[in-house]
Write an enzyme that holds these catalytic residues in place. Structure first.
Site, PDB file in Angstrom:
ATOM      1  N   LYS A 268      19.814   9.380  66.686  1.00 39.99           N
ATOM      2  CA  LYS A 268      18.742   9.675  65.724  1.00 39.99           C
ATOM      3  C   LYS A 268      18.125  11.050  65.945  1.00 39.99           C
ATOM      4  CE  LYS A 268      18.497   7.106  63.186  1.00 39.99           C
ATOM      5  NZ  LYS A 268      19.476   6.906  62.075  1.00 39.99           N
ATOM      6  N   THR A 269      18.934  11.999  66.369  1.00 41.60           N
ATOM      7  CA  THR A 269      18.441  13.371  66.535  1.00 41.60           C
ATOM      8  C   THR A 269      19.227  14.363  65.687  1.00 41.60           C
ATOM      9  OG1 THR A 269      19.897  13.748  68.436  1.00 41.60           O
ATOM     10  CG2 THR A 269      17.650  12.963  68.899  1.00 41.60           C
ATOM     11  N   GLY A 270      20.237  13.883  64.938  1.00 39.33           N
ATOM     12  CA  GLY A 270      21.052  14.772  64.112  1.00 39.33           C
ATOM     13  C   GLY A 270      22.472  14.934  64.618  1.00 39.33           C
ATOM     14  N   THR A 271      22.929  14.016  65.475  1.00 41.50           N
ATOM     15  CA  THR A 271      24.265  14.155  66.053  1.00 41.50           C
ATOM     16  C   THR A 271      25.372  14.000  65.014  1.00 41.50           C
ATOM     17  OG1 THR A 271      24.216  11.814  66.682  1.00 41.50           O
ATOM     18  CG2 THR A 271      23.563  13.417  68.359  1.00 41.50           C
ATOM     19  N   THR A 272      25.164  13.140  64.031  1.00 38.86           N
ATOM     20  CA  THR A 272      26.201  12.964  63.005  1.00 38.86           C
ATOM     21  C   THR A 272      26.340  14.218  62.158  1.00 38.86           C
ATOM     22  OG1 THR A 272      25.773  10.582  62.941  1.00 38.86           O
ATOM     23  CG2 THR A 272      26.977  11.531  61.095  1.00 38.86           C
TER      24      THR A 272
ATOM     25  N   SER B 279      12.450   6.604  64.155  1.00 36.14           N
ATOM     26  CA  SER B 279      13.684   6.606  63.382  1.00 36.14           C
ATOM     27  C   SER B 279      14.616   5.488  63.832  1.00 36.14           C
ATOM     28  CB  SER B 279      14.366   7.968  63.519  1.00 36.14           C
ATOM     29  OG  SER B 279      15.568   8.001  62.780  1.00 36.14           O
TER      30      SER B 279
ATOM     31  N   LYS C  23      22.444   8.046  56.029  1.00 32.01           N
ATOM     32  CA  LYS C  23      21.810   9.195  56.657  1.00 32.01           C
ATOM     33  C   LYS C  23      20.776   9.795  55.715  1.00 32.01           C
ATOM     34  CE  LYS C  23      24.457   8.663  60.190  1.00 32.01           C
ATOM     35  NZ  LYS C  23      23.907   8.129  61.459  1.00 32.01           N
TER      36      LYS C  23
ATOM     37  N   ARG D 257      17.878   8.639  55.288  1.00 30.36           N
ATOM     38  CA  ARG D 257      17.130   7.539  54.656  1.00 30.36           C
ATOM     39  C   ARG D 257      15.628   7.825  54.721  1.00 30.36           C
ATOM     40  NH1 ARG D 257      18.899   4.001  57.790  1.00 30.36           N
ATOM     41  NH2 ARG D 257      20.687   3.275  56.600  1.00 30.36           N
TER      42      ARG D 257
ATOM     43  N   TYR E 268      11.722   6.583  54.719  1.00 32.26           N
ATOM     44  CA  TYR E 268      10.938   5.403  55.080  1.00 32.26           C
ATOM     45  C   TYR E 268       9.491   5.831  55.240  1.00 32.26           C
ATOM     46  CZ  TYR E 268      12.857   7.470  59.363  1.00 32.26           C
ATOM     47  OH  TYR E 268      13.302   8.341  60.327  1.00 32.26           O
TER      48      TYR E 268
END
Length: 875
Positions: free
Chosen positions: A607-611, A705, A826, A828, A830
């Site tokens: 949840k830090t932007g790895t994808t 996140s 990704k 998303r 909320y």
């Protein structure tokens, strides 16, 4: 009247005489207490006679021996603090080798003359159970502040000190050890070393005499008149090669103390002082006892030692080098003799049936006699044709070889149920050849094997065991006997080298320092001059003479269970890169290549932007990722899960074979690696040159996140509890709630996890990316990533990325103006985090963020904007 006068005069004379006598007594006592070294009493004079030939007849003092205060091991960690002269000093390396061989934890420091010492306590508990100084003069010469600090620590926490004095050609003939009632006589030549049988230090060591000259002429002997010193080792002076220039030699008479124990009666600190290094074998034995004694046996092994002697290559060998009938009889007779010294001793014979009856007529008769006495020995299989298993690329071929050997065994009455096997040349055991392990289990039901190759052949003290595919792998030891060492007079280096190894050398130390020793020998060592029999008979005799060790033999399966009871931490293997060790590469399948291992990894956290980083990297023409997993999608998750136990063959199957090794960059992304305690160590062992990419965002946002991610995936705990309830849950909360809380909070302890990675990787191989910057300006970040990786050609991300306002992040720009963006999960949206949770997390991460800022400053990296904002809240 005259009588009274006479009485008074006589009384006056008597008083004067008594006063004079008292004064003279005081003067004489003071003289002996404080006079110089010429008047020091030899330690030997107080404890031992002029000849140590018969230890039972030594004239020890008749009073009760002094008993030092027992060492209390309870208030300190079982770690040894070692002060060495330099990183490369021989004695320092020898000391550390003894500690490593015993698998004792230690911390080494370069000893400064001022005597600065590291912190000795932590939260009221001692950090060290023992202190060792390579140089006794550095210890004695510490400044008053550090010496007082160390002495107080040693007294309060019951910590002993070991120190060595090694004389040089520049050493003064006589030295007074600063701060101690002890005199050193240096550069002495000695002979006939004996062990003081009354020394309270002795544990493994038995009191015996080592006759003959001691190696070197640079010995130091200790002299003192204080009762705190007890001799441990003593020796007699001998004529040196240069007596004219050694004034100390002429003045020495009787036995002299070369190792002394300070009982702590002088200043409360117990010590052991050595008058030489560890080049003399008896010093190594005494050092083991000194470590055990001064740590209250906390750092010691039991007296039990288990020895298994494997005889490889039965029926294998050239004509003229194998066993004949007389050799087999001698083998059986020696086995029976060794059983009087080693309980249950049995030779363990490894066979390859293809070579039965392929020697001379006399050797074939020896084969027959071995089978006649088949029940007298233990047996284990090699390969039928003695081929190396890693050369067989499929399991069925290996099975055929094993079944042939098993059929031979059944035909000749050889037991097939020992559960132990050894691969020729250790092939396929490590590095692991998966086909071998599977075939062993199917054909033989193998549960135990051994190898000298894990993790590496040398140094031998690093050899360990591991368990793979339910087969226990034990460390195997060499004993100086190889297939070509068959004649005593032709032993490499001469016969004295073999005898030296047995009598206090490498072979002796192997048994001394290892509770379990599996020795590799060969058929040819038991024919010809029968060096195998000579070696183990003499080794057993020497061990019985000089040690209190109790020797045993166990069958391999029982031995393996006992080994992993002693060393449970070794159950899990630590895979190394096979291509970093030539020996390993030689016994690794030619069909395998290290080129399929990644050059860098994206390790998270989640949840830090790895994808997004993963997809941006794949846009580069020279970068390829691992193949997707059916269970974990784009992530392999090898180093942090049970996948690791499947071995590196399984791992490499996830990567393509690069078309150009020098320019192609393979990588994997597993975001769970970052907070994993095991991953950095495991990754560094297999991929020591890999570069590591990690992304950091505000840990509060990362935690929120993850919570929303779990809700989107219909995690029942996340749906049932609010975010604040999750992060603020106490220790009495349910296990499910605590688990979700940990997944939210623990990955955000950035400094803790980064320090762990930096323990195994240098800063030059670690890139810390600001996750928020990657989101806002990915092209600039990817330029820096390319430079860090050293990948070419340069790829212009400014032209390849476009911002998608609907998605809210950057996407890949394709031909025709089309875009390729992250998946629906990704980006998303909320609800924003509530203020109460934000405040709670700011407090929770405050100290951790401060530590992170210190770490980044140390690494010379700028602070990300989110971290600067959080630090402002602290003020």
């Amino acid at each position: 009247m005259n009588l009274a006068v006479k009485l008074r005069r006589n009384l006056r004379r008597l008083v004067i005489l008594l006063a004079t006598f008292c004064m003279v007594s005081v003067i004489i006592s003071a003289y002996y207490l404080y006079a110089g070294s010429a008047q020091d009493l030899d330690l030997a004079d107080r404890g031992i006679g002029s000849d140590c030939g018969d230890l039972r007849a030594l004239p020890f003092r008749q009073v009760e021996p002094r008993t030092p205060k027992p060492m209390d091991p309870s208030r300190k960690d079982p770690v040894v603090l070692v002060f060495v002269e330099s990183q490369y000093s021989q004695l320092g390396q020898d000391i550390i080798a003894i500690l490593e061989s015993n698998q004792f934890r230690y911390h080494a420091e370069i000893a400064p003359w001022k005597g600065d010492i590291p912190p000795l306590t932590h939260k009221g508990r001692g950090r060290y159970a023992l202190v060792i100084y390579e140089n006794a003069l550095k210890y004695a010469g510490m400044d008053a502040w550090n010496r007082d600090l160390l002495d107080k620590y040693c007294v309060e926490y019951s910590v002993g000190v070991i120190a060595f004095h090694r004389a040089s050609e520049n050493s003064q003939p006589t030295l007074h050890l600063k701060g101690f009632p002890l005199t050193l006589r240096t550069n002495v030549a000695l002979r006939d070393c004996c062990v003081n049988p009354r020394s309270p230090l002795l544990y493994v060591t038995r009191a015996e005499v080592d006759r003959g000259p001691l190696p070197g002429e640079d010995w130091t002997v200790f002299q003192s008149n204080h009762s705190t010193y007890e001799p441990v080792l003593l020796a007699k002076p001998r004529p040196s090669s240069d007596d004219a220039n050694k004034p100390n030699q002429a003045g020495l008479h009787g036995v002299q103390a070369t190792v002394v124990q300070d009982l702590g009666l002088y200043d409360g600190v117990q010590r052991v002082l050595f008058g030489q290094g560890l080049g003399y074998w008896l010093h190594r034995l005494i050092l083991v006892d000194a470590i055990a004694y001064l740590t209250g046996r906390k750092l010691s092994r039991s007296l039990e030692r288990y020895i298994l002697v494997d005889i490889d290559d039965i029926f294998v060998g050239k004509k003229g080098t194998r066993m004949n009938v007389d050799d087999v009889k001698a083998l059986l007779e020696t086995q029976n003799m060794l059983r009087t010294q080693i309980s249950n001793f049995t030779f363990n014979l490894g066979f390859s049936g293809k070579f039965f009856h392929t020697g001379t007529q006399e050797e074939d008769e020896g084969d027959d006699l071995l089978l006649k006495y088949v029940d007298e020995f233990w047996w284990f299989p090699h390969m039928w044709s003695h081929m190396q298993p890693h050369l067989f690329h499929n399991e069925s071929s290996l099975m055929e070889q094993m079944i042939l050997n098993k059929d031979f065994a059944l035909e000749h009455g050889i037991p097939v149920d020992m559960g132990y096997a050894v691969a020729p040349h250790h092939s396929g055991v490590y590095p692991v050849h998966m086909q071998l392990y599977e075939a062993w289990k199917r054909a033989w039901g193998i549960r135990v094997t051994s190898t000298e190759e894990y993790p590496h052949l040398k140094p031998a003290r690093y050899r360990k065991g591991f368990i793979h595919n339910d087969i226990m792998v034990l460390p195997r030891q060499t004993c100086g006997l190889f297939t070509h060492t068959i004649f005593y007079k032709e032993y490499p280096g001469g016969p004295k080298e073999l005898d030296k190894s047995i009598r206090g050398g490498e072979l002796f130390l192997t048994v001394l320092l290892n509770p379990i020793s599996i020795f590799m020998t060969h058929l040819s060592n038991y024919g010809n001059d029968r060096l195998g029999l000579y070696t183990f008979v003499n080794l057993a005799n020497f061990l019985k003479c000089w040690t209190n060790l109790r020797l045993h033999t166990l069958p391999p399966l029982q031995l393996a269970h006992y080994y992993f009871t002693l060393f449970p931490e070794q159950r899990n293997p630590l895979w190394q890169n096979p291509c970093d060790d030539k020996r390993h590469k030689d016994i690794w399948s030619k069909e395998k290549t290290c080129d399929r291992l990644p050059k860098f990894m994206v390790v998270g956290p989640q949840k830090t932007g790895t994808t997004a980083l993963y997809l941006f990297l794949l846009m580069h023409p020279s970068i390829s990722s691992s193949f997707p997993s059916s269970r974990t999608f784009e992530e392999v998750q090898f180093f942090n899960t049970n996948n690791y136990h499947k071995g590196i063959d399984w791992y490499m199957e996830f990567f393509p074979v690069p078309s150009n090794v020098s320019t192609d960059f393979l990588f994997e992304k597993s975001a769970n690696y970052f907070p994993s305690e095991d991953t950095p160590k495991r990754a560094a062992a297999l991929l020591p040159k890999a570069k590591i990419l990690t992304l950091l965002i505000n840990p509060s946002d990362r935690a929120y996140s993850w919570y929303q991610h779990q809700r989107a995936h219909e995690d029942q705990v996340a749906l049932r509890f609010s975010f604040y309830e999750v992060i603020s849950a106490n220790q009495h909360a349910s296990a499910e709630l605590r688990s979700l809380q940990n997944r939210c909070l623990v990955p955000g302890l950035y400094a803790t996890h980064l320090e762990r990675w930096l323990t195994y990787y240098p800063p030059s191989q670690l890139m810390i990316i600001d996750g928020q910057q990657l989101r806002n300006d990915p092209a600039a970040v990817m330029d820096e990533v390319q430079k860090f990786l050293g990948v070419s050609p340069y790829f212009n991300y400014s032209q390849a990325l476009t911002f998608d306002p609907q998605k809210g992040f950057w996407c890949q720009l394709l031909d025709g103006g089309r875009t390729k963006c992250l998946g629906k999960s990704k980006g998303r949206r909320y609800p924003p985090m509530d203020a109460e949770s934000r405040a709670f997390l700011s407090r929770f991460y405050r100290d951790h963020n401060i530590e992170l800022s210190k770490l980044l400053h140390r690494l010379g990296q700028p602070l990300p904007a989110w971290l600067r904002e959080e630090l402002q809240k602290v003020r």
